[in-house]
Design a protein around this motif. Sequence first.
Motif, short mmCIF file in Angstrom:
data_model
loop_
_atom_site.label_atom_id
_atom_site.label_comp_id
_atom_site.label_asym_id
_atom_site.label_seq_id
_atom_site.Cartn_x
_atom_site.Cartn_y
_atom_site.Cartn_z
N ASN A 21 0.84 -1.20 0.00
CA ASN A 21 0.00 0.00 0.00
C ASN A 21 0.87 1.25 0.00
O ASN A 21 2.09 1.17 0.21
N THR A 22 0.23 2.40 -0.18
CA THR A 22 0.99 3.65 -0.25
C THR A 22 0.52 4.62 0.82
O THR A 22 -0.66 4.98 0.86
N ILE A 23 1.43 4.99 1.69
CA ILE A 23 1.10 5.99 2.71
C ILE A 23 1.91 7.26 2.42
O ILE A 23 2.56 7.38 1.38
N SER A 24 1.87 8.18 3.35
CA SER A 24 2.58 9.44 3.14
C SER A 24 3.00 9.96 4.51
O SER A 24 2.31 9.72 5.52
N GLY A 25 4.07 10.72 4.52
CA GLY A 25 4.49 11.38 5.76
C GLY A 25 3.35 12.21 6.34
O GLY A 25 3.19 12.29 7.56
N ALA A 26 2.52 12.78 5.47
CA ALA A 26 1.39 13.60 5.94
C ALA A 26 0.46 12.79 6.84
O ALA A 26 -0.09 13.30 7.81
N GLY A 27 0.30 11.51 6.51
CA GLY A 27 -0.59 10.65 7.30
C GLY A 27 0.01 10.26 8.64
O GLY A 27 -0.72 9.92 9.56
N LEU A 28 1.33 10.32 8.74
CA LEU A 28 1.99 9.87 9.97
C LEU A 28 2.20 11.03 10.94
O LEU A 28 2.18 10.82 12.15
N GLN A 80 -4.34 19.43 4.74
CA GLN A 80 -4.65 18.10 4.21
C GLN A 80 -5.48 17.27 5.20
O GLN A 80 -5.15 16.13 5.51
N SER A 81 -6.56 17.87 5.69
CA SER A 81 -7.38 17.17 6.68
C SER A 81 -8.22 16.06 6.05
O SER A 81 -8.93 15.34 6.75
N ASN A 82 -8.15 15.92 4.74
CA ASN A 82 -8.75 14.77 4.05
C ASN A 82 -7.66 13.73 3.72
O ASN A 82 -7.76 12.56 4.06
N TYR A 83 -6.57 14.20 3.11
CA TYR A 83 -5.50 13.31 2.64
C TYR A 83 -4.74 12.65 3.79
O TYR A 83 -4.49 11.45 3.77
N ALA A 84 -4.39 13.46 4.81
CA ALA A 84 -3.58 12.92 5.91
C ALA A 84 -4.31 11.80 6.66
O ALA A 84 -3.74 10.72 6.83
N PRO A 85 -5.56 12.01 7.06
CA PRO A 85 -6.24 10.89 7.72
C PRO A 85 -6.48 9.70 6.80
O PRO A 85 -6.50 8.55 7.26
N LYS A 144 -4.37 8.65 4.57
CA LYS A 144 -3.10 7.92 4.55
C LYS A 144 -2.83 7.23 5.88
O LYS A 144 -2.27 6.13 5.93
N ALA A 145 -3.21 7.90 6.99
CA ALA A 145 -3.06 7.26 8.31
C ALA A 145 -3.92 6.01 8.37
O ALA A 145 -3.50 4.98 8.91
N ALA A 146 -5.12 6.10 7.82
CA ALA A 146 -6.02 4.94 7.83
C ALA A 146 -5.43 3.80 6.98
O ALA A 146 -5.62 2.63 7.31
N ILE A 147 -4.73 4.15 5.91
CA ILE A 147 -4.11 3.10 5.09
C ILE A 147 -2.99 2.41 5.88
O ILE A 147 -2.80 1.19 5.77
N ALA A 148 -2.29 3.17 6.72
CA ALA A 148 -1.26 2.53 7.58
C ALA A 148 -1.95 1.55 8.52
O ALA A 148 -1.51 0.40 8.69
#
Length: 304
Positions: free
Chosen positions: A154-161, A167-172, A174-178
């Motif tokens: 899968n693909t996450i991002s530093g923004a999610g961590l 990025q209150s849509n993108y970051a969560p 990506k965190a959820a993908i982690a």
Amino acid sequence: MGMLDGKVAIVTGAGHGIGRGHAMELAKNGASVVVNDVGGSVSGEGVGRDADLTVNIIKDRGGEATANYADVSDPGQSEEMIAQAVEDFGRLDILVNNAGIVRDGSIFNMSVEDFDAVIRVHLRGTWLPCKAAGIHWRAINKESGSKVNGRIINTISGAGLTGNFGQSNYAPAKAAIASLTLTLSLEMYKMGVTVNAVGPAAATRITATMPNAPAVVEADDVGEDEWNRMDPSVSSPLVAWLASDEADHVTGQIIRAVGENIILMKGWEDGPTIDNGEKRWDATRLGQQLATDVFSTKAPGLRY
Ligand SMILES: NC(=O)c1ccc[n+]([C@@H]2O[C@H](COP(=O)([O-])OP(=O)(O)OC[C@H]3O[C@@H](n4cnc5c(N)ncnc54)[C@H](O)[C@@H]3O)[C@@H](O)[C@H]2O)c1
């Protein structure tokens, strides 16, 4: 001999950017690749045949690839994408979930539609292919009684961590993908499927939406022996290795690949702990103990 000879991979969102880099790298190492891309804009509008661009590059370089134009956030289209790998190449071994869009803005200005669209493509668009591939592999596992040796990356991002302004849509998402990665690594390990996530960094259409962004680079623009730390394929060797038999012991890991660095991320872990014996905490006295024993040792506060 390629390390992925005989294997069949799907890479979602592989018409451009990082996904194109992954698809090229997997093909270079011997895998046959289904190149998925819905072909829309960076904010997720429209459709197109961008997957064909990557298929042509792979074929020109002697690899095997077919195109798929599914919207990965659509259940039926996701299932058909998994089925296409089996139809085109006879099996499925590797699923790389990479498709993504951005619709940035502070929460005060972000519409509900922009929140939903980003969560939908990233989270639902990862969950659905995982589900379809998982059901496919579980049927094989049950019938054969053997482990299937499958791979999900899968693909996450530093923004999610760590969070990212605007990025209150993108970051969560990506965190959820982690978190999804950790959960599926538990659910799928018994049947022989590893599930990991990679956090890339590159100059792509997505980063080009940010202020002072570097010019977009496509993986095929960078020569084989050339080093460009913003090359979208910088994280692709890690993806290829995670997809290989060598990585059968690695699962539930979140790994960032940024320029020359490969960084194993450490998840949430217990910090300073206070113990009140077998007594209920008193809210009016809690602050004092937290101040001396918890927040004094590791001030959370603002990072910037
Ligand atoms: N560029 C970076 O620095 C960076 C950093 C961390 C994570 N990422 C992640 O890497 C992934 C790839 O992004 P990129 O930077 O290469 O951007 P990109 O726009 O070049 O690639 C994303 C691709 O996904 C496709 N896509 C979008 N919605 C889709 C859908 N519903 N179904 C199928 N395909 C769809 C797009 O058409 C596009 O080709 C994304 O998940 C992104 O969040 C990128």
